[in-house]
Design a protein around this motif. Structure first.
Motif, PDB file in Angstrom:
ATOM      1  N   ILE A 173       0.867  -1.176   0.000  1.00  0.00           N
ATOM      2  CA  ILE A 173       0.000   0.000   0.000  1.00  0.00           C
ATOM      3  C   ILE A 173       0.903   1.225   0.000  1.00  0.00           C
ATOM      4  CG2 ILE A 173      -1.914   1.182   1.172  1.00  0.00           C
ATOM      5  CD1 ILE A 173      -2.576  -1.741   0.580  1.00  0.00           C
ATOM      6  N   THR A 174       0.638   2.167  -0.906  1.00  0.00           N
ATOM      7  CA  THR A 174       1.495   3.353  -1.002  1.00  0.00           C
ATOM      8  C   THR A 174       0.794   4.594  -0.471  1.00  0.00           C
ATOM      9  OG1 THR A 174       2.529   2.409  -2.948  1.00  0.00           O
ATOM     10  CG2 THR A 174       2.854   4.769  -2.588  1.00  0.00           C
ATOM     11  N   VAL A 175       1.467   5.282   0.433  1.00  0.00           N
ATOM     12  CA  VAL A 175       0.922   6.524   0.990  1.00  0.00           C
ATOM     13  C   VAL A 175       1.671   7.687   0.348  1.00  0.00           C
ATOM     14  CG1 VAL A 175       0.673   7.898   3.107  1.00  0.00           C
ATOM     15  CG2 VAL A 175       0.321   5.410   3.173  1.00  0.00           C
ATOM     16  N   LEU A 176       0.957   8.507  -0.419  1.00  0.00           N
ATOM     17  CA  LEU A 176       1.572   9.691  -1.020  1.00  0.00           C
ATOM     18  C   LEU A 176       1.223  10.892  -0.158  1.00  0.00           C
ATOM     19  CD1 LEU A 176       0.929   9.303  -4.887  1.00  0.00           C
ATOM     20  CD2 LEU A 176       2.978   8.703  -3.577  1.00  0.00           C
ATOM     21  N   GLY A 177       2.238  11.499   0.453  1.00  0.00           N
ATOM     22  CA  GLY A 177       2.021  12.653   1.334  1.00  0.00           C
ATOM     23  C   GLY A 177       2.087  12.215   2.777  1.00  0.00           C
ATOM     24  N   TYR A 178       3.084  12.716   3.474  1.00  0.00           N
ATOM     25  CA  TYR A 178       3.239  12.337   4.885  1.00  0.00           C
ATOM     26  C   TYR A 178       3.143  13.544   5.819  1.00  0.00           C
ATOM     27  CZ  TYR A 178       5.184  10.506   9.189  1.00  0.00           C
ATOM     28  OH  TYR A 178       5.343  10.163  10.499  1.00  0.00           O
ATOM     29  N   ALA A 179       3.580  14.718   5.360  1.00  0.00           N
ATOM     30  CA  ALA A 179       3.479  15.932   6.202  1.00  0.00           C
ATOM     31  C   ALA A 179       1.989  16.260   6.390  1.00  0.00           C
ATOM     32  CB  ALA A 179       4.196  17.090   5.515  1.00  0.00           C
ATOM     33  N   PHE A 180       1.684  17.203   7.274  1.00  0.00           N
ATOM     34  CA  PHE A 180       0.256  17.459   7.541  1.00  0.00           C
ATOM     35  C   PHE A 180      -0.422  18.265   6.443  1.00  0.00           C
ATOM     36  CE2 PHE A 180      -0.477  21.858   8.958  1.00  0.00           C
ATOM     37  CZ  PHE A 180       0.819  22.332   9.087  1.00  0.00           C
ATOM     38  N   ASP A 210       7.766  20.433   5.538  1.00  0.00           N
ATOM     39  CA  ASP A 210       8.246  19.140   6.040  1.00  0.00           C
ATOM     40  C   ASP A 210       7.764  18.934   7.482  1.00  0.00           C
ATOM     41  OD1 ASP A 210       9.770  21.009   7.327  1.00  0.00           O
ATOM     42  OD2 ASP A 210      11.711  20.176   6.766  1.00  0.00           O
ATOM     43  N   ASP A 211       6.828  19.773   7.898  1.00  0.00           N
ATOM     44  CA  ASP A 211       6.289  19.678   9.259  1.00  0.00           C
ATOM     45  C   ASP A 211       5.309  18.497   9.320  1.00  0.00           C
ATOM     46  OD1 ASP A 211       5.120  20.078  11.734  1.00  0.00           O
ATOM     47  OD2 ASP A 211       4.838  22.234  11.483  1.00  0.00           O
ATOM     48  N   THR A 212       5.601  17.537  10.166  1.00  0.00           N
ATOM     49  CA  THR A 212       4.768  16.330  10.218  1.00  0.00           C
ATOM     50  C   THR A 212       3.968  16.242  11.515  1.00  0.00           C
ATOM     51  OG1 THR A 212       6.625  15.119  11.161  1.00  0.00           O
ATOM     52  CG2 THR A 212       6.385  15.024   8.775  1.00  0.00           C
ATOM     53  N   ARG A 213       3.950  17.339  12.268  1.00  0.00           N
ATOM     54  CA  ARG A 213       3.280  17.262  13.569  1.00  0.00           C
ATOM     55  C   ARG A 213       1.770  17.032  13.399  1.00  0.00           C
ATOM     56  NH1 ARG A 213       5.835  22.432  16.539  1.00  0.00           N
ATOM     57  NH2 ARG A 213       5.548  23.325  14.474  1.00  0.00           N
ATOM     58  N   ALA A 236       1.939  -6.360   3.435  1.00  0.00           N
ATOM     59  CA  ALA A 236       3.317  -6.754   3.138  1.00  0.00           C
ATOM     60  C   ALA A 236       4.213  -5.526   3.218  1.00  0.00           C
ATOM     61  CB  ALA A 236       3.388  -7.358   1.741  1.00  0.00           C
ATOM     62  N   GLU A 237       3.688  -4.398   2.708  1.00  0.00           N
ATOM     63  CA  GLU A 237       4.496  -3.180   2.753  1.00  0.00           C
ATOM     64  C   GLU A 237       3.617  -1.934   2.804  1.00  0.00           C
ATOM     65  OE1 GLU A 237       7.441  -2.728  -0.360  1.00  0.00           O
ATOM     66  OE2 GLU A 237       7.848  -0.661   0.217  1.00  0.00           O
ATOM     67  N   VAL A 238       4.022  -0.967   3.629  1.00  0.00           N
ATOM     68  CA  VAL A 238       3.441   0.370   3.547  1.00  0.00           C
ATOM     69  C   VAL A 238       4.565   1.262   3.027  1.00  0.00           C
ATOM     70  CG1 VAL A 238       2.510   2.344   4.802  1.00  0.00           C
ATOM     71  CG2 VAL A 238       1.784   0.050   5.428  1.00  0.00           C
ATOM     72  N   ALA A 239       4.396   1.735   1.791  1.00  0.00           N
ATOM     73  CA  ALA A 239       5.424   2.564   1.156  1.00  0.00           C
ATOM     74  C   ALA A 239       5.013   4.019   1.304  1.00  0.00           C
ATOM     75  CB  ALA A 239       5.537   2.196  -0.314  1.00  0.00           C
ATOM     76  N   ILE A 240       5.957   4.851   1.756  1.00  0.00           N
ATOM     77  CA  ILE A 240       5.625   6.261   1.987  1.00  0.00           C
ATOM     78  C   ILE A 240       6.475   7.138   1.069  1.00  0.00           C
ATOM     79  CG2 ILE A 240       5.568   8.130   3.710  1.00  0.00           C
ATOM     80  CD1 ILE A 240       5.468   5.940   5.881  1.00  0.00           C
ATOM     81  N   PHE A 241       5.842   8.155   0.501  1.00  0.00           N
ATOM     82  CA  PHE A 241       6.603   9.157  -0.260  1.00  0.00           C
ATOM     83  C   PHE A 241       6.005  10.532  -0.003  1.00  0.00           C
ATOM     84  CE2 PHE A 241       6.872  11.954  -3.977  1.00  0.00           C
ATOM     85  CZ  PHE A 241       8.243  12.142  -4.009  1.00  0.00           C
ATOM     86  N   ASP A 242       6.883  11.501   0.294  1.00  0.00           N
ATOM     87  CA  ASP A 242       6.454  12.896   0.403  1.00  0.00           C
ATOM     88  C   ASP A 242       7.554  13.754  -0.191  1.00  0.00           C
ATOM     89  OD1 ASP A 242       6.079  15.602   1.364  1.00  0.00           O
ATOM     90  OD2 ASP A 242       4.545  14.791   2.695  1.00  0.00           O
ATOM     91  N   PRO A 243       7.236  14.555  -1.214  1.00  0.00           N
ATOM     92  CA  PRO A 243       8.305  15.319  -1.863  1.00  0.00           C
ATOM     93  C   PRO A 243       8.972  16.343  -0.952  1.00  0.00           C
ATOM     94  CG  PRO A 243       6.136  15.952  -2.735  1.00  0.00           C
ATOM     95  CD  PRO A 243       5.920  14.766  -1.843  1.00  0.00           C
ATOM     96  N   PHE A 244       8.326  16.680   0.162  1.00  0.00           N
ATOM     97  CA  PHE A 244       8.890  17.716   1.044  1.00  0.00           C
ATOM     98  C   PHE A 244       9.623  17.150   2.262  1.00  0.00           C
ATOM     99  CE2 PHE A 244       5.471  19.702  -1.306  1.00  0.00           C
ATOM    100  CZ  PHE A 244       6.090  20.850  -1.755  1.00  0.00           C
ATOM    101  N   CYS A 245       9.518  15.843   2.467  1.00  0.00           N
ATOM    102  CA  CYS A 245      10.099  15.272   3.696  1.00  0.00           C
ATOM    103  C   CYS A 245      11.330  14.431   3.389  1.00  0.00           C
ATOM    104  CB  CYS A 245       9.080  14.387   4.406  1.00  0.00           C
ATOM    105  SG  CYS A 245       7.629  15.270   4.939  1.00  0.00           S
ATOM    106  N   CYS A 246      12.286  14.506   4.277  1.00  0.00           N
ATOM    107  CA  CYS A 246      13.501  13.709   4.137  1.00  0.00           C
ATOM    108  C   CYS A 246      13.187  12.273   4.595  1.00  0.00           C
ATOM    109  CB  CYS A 246      14.589  14.337   5.006  1.00  0.00           C
ATOM    110  SG  CYS A 246      15.958  13.259   5.316  1.00  0.00           S
ATOM    111  N   PRO A 247      13.426  11.266   3.728  1.00  0.00           N
ATOM    112  CA  PRO A 247      13.070   9.888   4.083  1.00  0.00           C
ATOM    113  C   PRO A 247      13.652   9.429   5.423  1.00  0.00           C
ATOM    114  CG  PRO A 247      13.683  10.003   1.782  1.00  0.00           C
ATOM    115  CD  PRO A 247      13.952  11.363   2.355  1.00  0.00           C
ATOM    116  N   THR A 248      14.887   9.824   5.709  1.00  0.00           N
ATOM    117  CA  THR A 248      15.507   9.373   6.973  1.00  0.00           C
ATOM    118  C   THR A 248      14.718   9.917   8.164  1.00  0.00           C
ATOM    119  OG1 THR A 248      17.555   9.720   5.800  1.00  0.00           O
ATOM    120  CG2 THR A 248      17.749   9.195   8.118  1.00  0.00           C
ATOM    121  N   VAL A 249      14.313  11.178   8.070  1.00  0.00           N
ATOM    122  CA  VAL A 249      13.572  11.795   9.172  1.00  0.00           C
ATOM    123  C   VAL A 249      12.215  11.090   9.343  1.00  0.00           C
ATOM    124  CG1 VAL A 249      12.482  13.940   9.954  1.00  0.00           C
ATOM    125  CG2 VAL A 249      14.726  14.015   8.846  1.00  0.00           C
ATOM    126  N   VAL A 250      11.547  10.812   8.226  1.00  0.00           N
ATOM    127  CA  VAL A 250      10.235  10.155   8.301  1.00  0.00           C
ATOM    128  C   VAL A 250      10.386   8.748   8.892  1.00  0.00           C
ATOM    129  CG1 VAL A 250       8.260   9.295   6.968  1.00  0.00           C
ATOM    130  CG2 VAL A 250       9.292  11.494   6.375  1.00  0.00           C
TER     131      VAL A 250
END
Ligand code: NAD
Ligand code: UDX
Length: 504
Positions: free
Chosen positions: A351-358, A363-366, A383-397
């Motif tokens: 399952i892919t989640v596009l957009g993680y910040a609020f 890049d604010d995810t609060r 099996a997998e939750v794939a996350i992508f957000d163009p404004f967030c750093c993957p390591t931070v997420v």
């Protein structure tokens, strides 16, 4: 009027940093020092690698902090800017809180005021620990007569609490306390500060109070004087909570109607347009979606409801609590719909989640609705939750999801959550895409048609859709893909506020 030549802003966060930068930029004669107890944060403010991303912020810092005179990108700033020659750097960042408090004529309090986590009022009341701590430091170190300004969002009558604390630790010395709440939004902080809808200054209705208010008004030298509103201190404090509560209430109202739309054939976007055309209602904050997030709406409504409760007004408290209940319900029902539409099981599925910040542009995810959605998905063991957000750093997420959901959920620990740098990899062989933010990048050029994906940075939806597992599902939590176009090419779309795939 009291003369102000140095300002100390306590709290180098999302509000303190940008506010101080704009104040320093437009007042070259002032020295503005931002202090924080967090050394790492101050180090970043003193570097090119700022602790937060806001368009226009770096240029403003380069001017006020570094004395650079290069043209500002920001059009508005360029026209109002008083600078044409090399300027004296007048914006500093420091961890020496006591010394800088002691040197200031005006002290801005911009520390965090989160919801209390434990004890009396836990989960609802405002935690004023940081505010109390800095008030005590101000009482001890401030110059006699320094003007104190509450920039933090605080419960109504906090100014009294500050005055009491000052009297306790510094008897016999008079300080004026003003309320000057901040209305900026994440992602547009600089333009909101440069062109505010209004600047609210609450003061005591005494000669000293009004003198202090005038001194603060002068600091807002770049703001049209007709946008500066003077009120009593309590109105100013309460107005901030009410502004956020009313905006959030509009979102919950439209989201509640979106559920009716899904069961009737009415379309929530048509409803928003139809009602928003009435100038008495207005068109803003009527976008239905997965619910509001961010560091302010939730906490400020909780604070308002708690205030009402402690004032013996349970009906008022319940009214505002309902805004939060609908918000939570909206996010939950959307995530559950994903599971239901995938035959009630996520086992073996990506399952892919596009957009993680609020929201987009930050890049604010609060308090992001994405995180709650991910929690619900994880309950069904995909099996997998794939996350992508163009404004967030993957390591931070990745770190954040690990911290908030338990590190065992991460793929690197044999769990299922992976965060991608690339949308196409995140969507590759996915069973369902879930859109959580209304990023332009995710938007389809609706009228241009399905084949045309001509705007820079926009996702190439045909490519994405082609690589989805069948039946191809897209869950549009922000109403940004063209449902009809998608359905024509065999994609099943479930949106918010209109009848989904397969009809009623
Ligand atoms: P933040 O958490 O980003 O920043 C607060 C800073 O205060 C932190 O860097 C922290 O280290 C510092 N701090 C806390 N206690 C301290 C102490 N004793 N001494 C020195 N520094 C201390 O918070 P924020 O988002 O900037 O919010 C600040 C206030 O502004 C809150 O009341 C918030 O409700 C309000 N507000 C926020 C926004 C927003 O968009 N973030 C908008 C309007 C109003
Ligand atoms: C908010 C207030 O707008 C700002 O004035 C205050 O100072 C701080 O709180 P912010 O939290 O940065 O600012 O974001 P905002 O743009 O208001 O959005 C908040 C949330 O509401 C986001 O999750 C957004 O996606 C959602 N939203 C907004 C909707 O769901 N529908 C809308 O129509 C508008």
């Amino acid at each position: 009027t009291a003369e102000v030549s140095s300002i100390c802003c306590i709290g180098a966060g999302y509000v303190g940093g940008p506010t101080a930068a704009v104040m320093a930029y437009y007042n070259p004669h002032l020295t503005v020092t931002v202090v924080d107890r967090d050394q790492a944060r101050i180090d970043r403010w003193n570097s090119e690698n700022l602790p937060l991303y806001e368009p226009g912020l770096l240029q403003m810092l380069q001017s006020a902090r570094d004395g650079s005179t290069e043209d500002m990108e920001h059009q508005q700033m360029a026209t109002v800017s008083p600078q044409s020659e090399r300027r004296r750097p007048n914006l500093l960042f420091s961890t020496d809180v006591a010394k800088n408090i002691g040197a200031a004529d005006m002290i801005l309090i911009a520390v965090n005021t989160p919801t209390k986590k434990r004890g009396l009022g836990a989960g609802r009341a405002t935690d004023v620990t940081a505010l109390e701590a800095v008030t005590k430091q101000i009482a001890i170190h401030a110059k006699a007569g320094a003007i104190l300004v509450e920039k933090s969002t605080v419960p109504c009558r906090t100014a009294d609490l500050i005055r009491e604390t000052l009297k306790t630790y510094r008897p016999g010395v008079h300080f004026e306390v003003l309320s000057n709440p901040e209305f900026l939004s994440a992602g547009t902080a600089i333009s909101d500060l440069v062109s505010p809808s209004r600047v609210l200054i609450g003061s005591q209705p005494t000669t000293e109070g009004l003198r202090a208010a005038t001194a603060l008004e002068r600091v807002y030298s770049w703001v049209d004087p007709c946008k500066i509103m003077h009120t009593n201190t309590y109105s100013s404090e309460l107005a901030k909570l009410v502004a956020n509560a009313m905006l959030a209430q509009r979102i919950s109202s439209i989201n509640s109607i979106s559920a009716i739309c899904e069961k009737t054939g009415a379309d929530i976007h048509e409803i928003s347009n139809a009602i928003g055309a009435d100038a008495r209602i207005g068109s803003k904050y009527l976008k239905a979606g997965v619910g509001f997030g961010g560091s302010c709406f939730g906490k400020d409504i909780r604070s308002l409801a708690y205030l009402a409760e402690t004032l013996g007004l349970p009906e008022v408290a319940e009214y505002w609590q309902q805004v939060l209940k609908i918000n939570e319900w909206q996010g939950t029902r959307f995530a559950r719909k994903v599971v239901k539409r995938l035959n009630g099981t996520l086992s073996g599925k990506k399952i892919t989640v596009l957009g993680y910040a609020f929201k987009p542009g930050t890049d604010d995810t609060r308090e992001s609705p994405a995180l709650e959605g991910i929690r619900i998905l994880l309950d069904d063991a995909p099996a997998e939750v794939a996350i992508f957000d163009p404004f967030c750093c993957p390591t931070v997420v990745r770190e954040e999801v690990g911290r908030l959901c338990g590190s065992e959920v991460l793929k690197c620990n044999d769990g299922s959550v992976e965060v991608y740098e690339n949308a196409y990899e995140a969507c590759d062989r996915s069973h369902a895409i879930i859109i959580m933010t209304d990023c332009d990048e995710f938007r389809q050029s609706a009228k241009a048609g399905y084949e045309v994906s001509n705007l820079e940075n926009r996702l190439d939806w045909p490519k994405i859709v082609y690589n989805l597992e069948k039946p191809r599902w897209v869950f549009d939590g922000r109403g940004i893909v063209d449902l009809d176009v998608m359905e024509k090419v065999g994609v099943r779309v479930e949106g918010i506020g209109r009848v989904g795939w397969g009809g009623l």
